[in-house]
Write a protein that holds these residues in place. Structure first.
Motif, short mmCIF file in Angstrom:
data_model
loop_
_atom_site.label_atom_id
_atom_site.label_comp_id
_atom_site.label_asym_id
_atom_site.label_seq_id
_atom_site.Cartn_x
_atom_site.Cartn_y
_atom_site.Cartn_z
N VAL A 1 21.54 -5.07 52.41
CA VAL A 1 20.38 -4.78 51.55
C VAL A 1 19.16 -4.45 52.40
N VAL A 2 18.88 -5.27 53.39
CA VAL A 2 17.70 -5.02 54.24
C VAL A 2 17.88 -3.73 55.02
N GLY A 3 19.06 -3.53 55.59
CA GLY A 3 19.33 -2.28 56.30
C GLY A 3 19.19 -1.07 55.39
N GLY A 4 19.68 -1.21 54.17
CA GLY A 4 19.55 -0.11 53.20
C GLY A 4 18.11 0.18 52.85
N TYR A 5 17.33 -0.87 52.68
CA TYR A 5 15.90 -0.70 52.40
C TYR A 5 15.21 0.04 53.54
N VAL B 1 18.53 6.44 43.69
CA VAL B 1 19.52 6.27 42.62
C VAL B 1 19.11 7.09 41.42
N GLY B 2 17.84 7.11 41.11
CA GLY B 2 17.34 7.80 39.93
C GLY B 2 17.05 6.80 38.83
N ASN C 1 16.10 1.27 44.05
CA ASN C 1 16.22 2.70 43.82
C ASN C 1 16.70 3.45 45.07
N THR C 2 17.76 2.89 45.70
CA THR C 2 18.36 3.55 46.85
C THR C 2 19.85 3.26 46.91
N TRP C 3 20.61 4.27 47.29
CA TRP C 3 22.05 4.11 47.45
C TRP C 3 22.42 3.48 48.79
N TRP C 4 21.48 3.36 49.71
CA TRP C 4 21.81 2.86 51.04
C TRP C 4 22.48 1.49 51.04
#
Length: 155
Positions: free
Chosen positions: A22-26, A36-37, A109-112
Motif C-alpha cells: 500500500v505504501v509503495g503503491g501510494y 482507478v477512476g 484512487n491508484t492501481w499501484w
C-alpha cells in the motif's frame, strides 16, 4: 538449557508485507499516476473488499481466541483451526489483508497497491505460509495433512 519452541519461523509480522504494498503503491502513484477512476463499480468493490476483509479477519481471530491458540505466526499453536472461514481457505487472514490492500488502493484512487499485491502475495507465500505449513505438518501431522488436502491454500 532452555529449548526454543518449534514454531513457524516467521521473523516479521506478515501485515507489514501488505502495508509495504500500500505504501509503495501510494509513493509510486506520486511519481506515475495510475488512477482507478471514480466509477460507482469501484466504490462497490472497495466496500465489498473492506467488508470481506473485516469478516475474514475478525472471524478468524475469534476462532483462534475460542480455541485458545495464538494468531501470531511465530508462536506455537495449541490447536488446528479448521472451522468458519478456514473451511474454505487455509489462510483467511492473509486473504483478508489482500482484500484490504485492494480496498485501500481503490480508496487512494491508484492501481499501484493492487499491482504490488502480486509480489506481496508471492513473498507471503514463500516467506510466511510455507514455513507455517511446514510447522503445522510437524505439529499436527496427519490431521493437518488431511486438512491441507481438503482446503485450498488461498481460495
Amino acid at each position: 538449557m532452555k529449548m526454543k519452541p518449534d514454531n513457524a519461523g516467521v521473523r516479521f509480522p506478515p501485515p507489514f508485507i501488505y502495508v509495504a504494498a500500500v505504501v509503495g503503491g501510494y509513493l509510486l502513484n506520486r511519481l506515475w499516476r495510475l488512477p482507478v477512476g471514480g466509477a460507482m463499480i469501484w466504490q462497490i468493490v472497495e466496500w465489498l473488499s473492506f467488508g470481506l476483509c473485516l469478516a475474514l479477519t475478525f472471524g478468524s481471530i475469534g476462532l483462534f481466541w475460542g480455541r485458545r491458540t495464538s494468531i501470531i505466526p511465530n508462536r506455537p499453536s495449541n490447536a488446528l483451526v479448521v472451522a468458519g472461514p478456514y473451511h474454505f481457505t487455509r489462510n483467511p487472514m492473509y486473504v483478508g489483508l489482500a482484500l484490504l490492500t485492494v480496498a485501500l488502493g481503490i480508496l487512494l484512487n491508484t492501481w499501484w497497491p493492487v499491482i504490488l499485491l502480486v509480489p506481496a502475495l508471492m513473498i507471503v507465500q514463500g516467506l510466511v505460509i510455507r514455513p507455517e505449513e511446514a510447522y503445522l505438518r510437524r505439529r499436527f501431522g496427519a490431521e493437518y495433512e488431511a486438512y491441507s488436502h481438503r482446503v485450498r491454500r488461498w481460495i
